[in-house]
Design a protein around this motif. Structure first.
Motif, PDB file in Angstrom:
ATOM      1  N   THR A   1      -6.831   7.368   3.294  1.00 55.87           N
ATOM      2  CA  THR A   1      -5.582   7.505   2.550  1.00 55.87           C
ATOM      3  C   THR A   1      -4.746   6.235   2.631  1.00 55.87           C
ATOM      4  O   THR A   1      -4.960   5.388   3.496  1.00 55.87           O
ATOM      5  CB  THR A   1      -4.731   8.670   3.086  1.00 55.87           C
ATOM      6  N   ALA A   2      -3.774   6.149   1.735  1.00 57.49           N
ATOM      7  CA  ALA A   2      -2.837   5.032   1.769  1.00 57.49           C
ATOM      8  C   ALA A   2      -2.077   5.028   3.094  1.00 57.49           C
ATOM      9  O   ALA A   2      -1.808   3.970   3.664  1.00 57.49           O
ATOM     10  CB  ALA A   2      -1.873   5.111   0.593  1.00 57.49           C
ATOM     11  N   ALA A   3      -1.741   6.208   3.591  1.00 53.59           N
ATOM     12  CA  ALA A   3      -1.025   6.294   4.869  1.00 53.59           C
ATOM     13  C   ALA A   3      -1.878   5.721   6.000  1.00 53.59           C
ATOM     14  O   ALA A   3      -1.362   5.022   6.875  1.00 53.59           O
ATOM     15  CB  ALA A   3      -0.632   7.734   5.173  1.00 53.59           C
ATOM     16  N   ASP A   4      -3.196   6.006   5.989  1.00 51.12           N
ATOM     17  CA  ASP A   4      -4.095   5.432   7.004  1.00 51.12           C
ATOM     18  C   ASP A   4      -4.067   3.909   6.942  1.00 51.12           C
ATOM     19  O   ASP A   4      -3.957   3.240   7.966  1.00 51.12           O
ATOM     20  CB  ASP A   4      -5.549   5.869   6.774  1.00 51.12           C
TER      21      ASP A   4
ATOM     22  N   TRP B   1      -6.513  -1.611  -2.514  1.00 54.43           N
ATOM     23  CA  TRP B   1      -7.139  -1.240  -1.264  1.00 54.43           C
ATOM     24  C   TRP B   1      -6.726  -2.273  -0.233  1.00 54.43           C
ATOM     25  O   TRP B   1      -6.111  -3.287  -0.582  1.00 54.43           O
ATOM     26  CB  TRP B   1      -8.630  -1.086  -1.422  1.00 54.43           C
ATOM     27  N   PRO B   2      -7.001  -2.060   1.053  1.00 56.00           N
ATOM     28  CA  PRO B   2      -6.467  -2.958   2.074  1.00 56.00           C
ATOM     29  C   PRO B   2      -6.787  -4.439   1.881  1.00 56.00           C
ATOM     30  O   PRO B   2      -5.905  -5.279   1.995  1.00 56.00           O
ATOM     31  CB  PRO B   2      -7.066  -2.409   3.368  1.00 56.00           C
TER      32      PRO B   2
ATOM     33  N   ARG C   1     -15.714  -1.740   4.601  1.00 56.88           N
ATOM     34  CA  ARG C   1     -16.415  -0.550   5.081  1.00 56.88           C
ATOM     35  C   ARG C   1     -15.412   0.508   5.541  1.00 56.88           C
ATOM     36  O   ARG C   1     -15.547   1.689   5.228  1.00 56.88           O
ATOM     37  CB  ARG C   1     -17.374  -0.932   6.207  1.00 56.88           C
ATOM     38  N   TRP C   2     -14.392   0.087   6.283  1.00 55.22           N
ATOM     39  CA  TRP C   2     -13.354   1.012   6.765  1.00 55.22           C
ATOM     40  C   TRP C   2     -12.615   1.616   5.576  1.00 55.22           C
ATOM     41  O   TRP C   2     -12.369   2.820   5.527  1.00 55.22           O
ATOM     42  CB  TRP C   2     -12.385   0.264   7.683  1.00 55.22           C
ATOM     43  N   SER C   3     -12.284   0.786   4.595  1.00 55.32           N
ATOM     44  CA  SER C   3     -11.530   1.247   3.423  1.00 55.32           C
ATOM     45  C   SER C   3     -12.309   2.249   2.593  1.00 55.32           C
ATOM     46  O   SER C   3     -11.716   3.130   1.965  1.00 55.32           O
ATOM     47  CB  SER C   3     -11.163   0.054   2.537  1.00 55.32           C
ATOM     48  N   ALA C   4     -13.628   2.106   2.558  1.00 58.62           N
ATOM     49  CA  ALA C   4     -14.463   2.944   1.703  1.00 58.62           C
ATOM     50  C   ALA C   4     -14.840   4.285   2.327  1.00 58.62           C
ATOM     51  O   ALA C   4     -15.465   5.118   1.668  1.00 58.62           O
ATOM     52  CB  ALA C   4     -15.738   2.187   1.336  1.00 58.62           C
ATOM     53  N   GLU C   5     -14.451   4.513   3.576  1.00 53.01           N
ATOM     54  CA  GLU C   5     -14.784   5.791   4.194  1.00 53.01           C
ATOM     55  C   GLU C   5     -14.160   6.928   3.395  1.00 53.01           C
ATOM     56  O   GLU C   5     -12.987   6.857   3.018  1.00 53.01           O
ATOM     57  CB  GLU C   5     -14.280   5.843   5.641  1.00 53.01           C
ATOM     58  N   PRO C   6     -14.928   7.980   3.116  1.00 53.03           N
ATOM     59  CA  PRO C   6     -14.401   9.104   2.342  1.00 53.03           C
ATOM     60  C   PRO C   6     -13.139   9.681   2.987  1.00 53.03           C
ATOM     61  O   PRO C   6     -13.050   9.817   4.209  1.00 53.03           O
ATOM     62  CB  PRO C   6     -15.542  10.129   2.374  1.00 53.03           C
ATOM     63  N   GLY C   7     -12.170   9.972   2.148  1.00 58.81           N
ATOM     64  CA  GLY C   7     -10.936  10.576   2.626  1.00 58.81           C
ATOM     65  C   GLY C   7      -9.898   9.595   3.137  1.00 58.81           C
ATOM     66  O   GLY C   7      -8.817  10.004   3.559  1.00 58.81           O
TER      67      GLY C   7
ATOM     68  N   ILE D   1       0.838  -1.205   0.000  1.00 62.22           N
ATOM     69  CA  ILE D   1       0.000   0.000   0.000  1.00 62.22           C
ATOM     70  C   ILE D   1       0.870   1.250   0.000  1.00 62.22           C
ATOM     71  O   ILE D   1       0.587   2.213  -0.717  1.00 62.22           O
ATOM     72  CB  ILE D   1      -0.974  -0.011   1.190  1.00 62.22           C
ATOM     73  N   GLU D   2       1.940   1.245   0.777  1.00 59.95           N
ATOM     74  CA  GLU D   2       2.847   2.403   0.779  1.00 59.95           C
ATOM     75  C   GLU D   2       3.451   2.632  -0.595  1.00 59.95           C
ATOM     76  O   GLU D   2       3.649   3.770  -1.013  1.00 59.95           O
ATOM     77  CB  GLU D   2       3.962   2.208   1.804  1.00 59.95           C
TER      78      GLU D   2
END
Length: 134
Positions: A122-125, A51-52, A114-120, A27-28
Motif C-alpha cells: 500500500t501507499a501507507a507501507d 511507486w517508491p 521487488r519490495w514495491s511489487a509484493e501483492p497488497g 506517495i502519501e
C-alpha cells in the motif's frame, strides 16, 4: 518552518534525507500503483500514481526542473543514489555491498522494485518505509 513538498515545486531536494522525505510525501499524496504504465494518465510526471522508486526519481527532479533555474545535477543525482541505497538496505534489512558502483545501483533498484511489487503493498507501507529513515 517545515518544507512543503508539492509536485509543482521547482525546488529540487539535494540531500538523501530530503529526497526520501519528498518521495514519502509524494506517495502519501498520490498513492502507489503496481504493474505496467506507472506514469500513464493526464498531467505531469509528478501527479499520476507512482511507486517508491519512481517517487524517488520525481523527488530528485525528474520532470520537475525549470528551464530558468540552474541545478547541481551531480549533487542531486549523488543524493538520489544514496537515497536509493538507504531505502534498499532498510527494506532488505542488511547492507548491499558490491565492488562496482553501477552494480550497487542496479541491486538497490532491484530490491526496491521487488519490495514495491509484493501483492497488497500500500501507499501507507511505502510512505512509512521512507518516513522512517529520517
Amino acid at each position: 518552518m517545515p518544507t512543503r513538498h508539492i509536485p509543482e515545486s521547482i525546488v529540487i531536494a539535494d540531500t538523501p534525507a530530503a529526497i526520501l522525505e519528498w518521495a514519502a510525501c509524494h506517495i502519501e499524496h498520490v498513492g502507489i500503483h503496481q504493474g505496467p504504465h506507472l506514469f500513464d494518465g493526464p498531467g505531469r510526471t509528478a501527479t499520476p500514481p507512482c511507486w517508491p522508486r519512481g517517487a524517488l526519481e520525481v523527488a530528485a527532479g525528474h520532470g520537475r526542473g525549470a528551464a530558468s533555474r540552474t541545478y547541481d545535477w551531480d549533487r542531486i543525482n549523488g543524493a538520489r543514489d544514496q537515497a536509493f541505497g538507504i531505502l534498499a538496505e532498510t527494506l532488505s534489512g542488511h547492507p548491499i555491498d558490491t565492488v562496482e558502483p553501477a552494480a550497487a545501483k542496479a541491486l538497490h533498484r532491484e530490491v526496491i522494485d521487488r519490495w514495491s511489487a509484493e501483492p497488497g503493498r500500500t501507499a501507507a507501507d511505502a510512505a512509512r518505509a521512507e518516513h522512517a529513515l529520517f
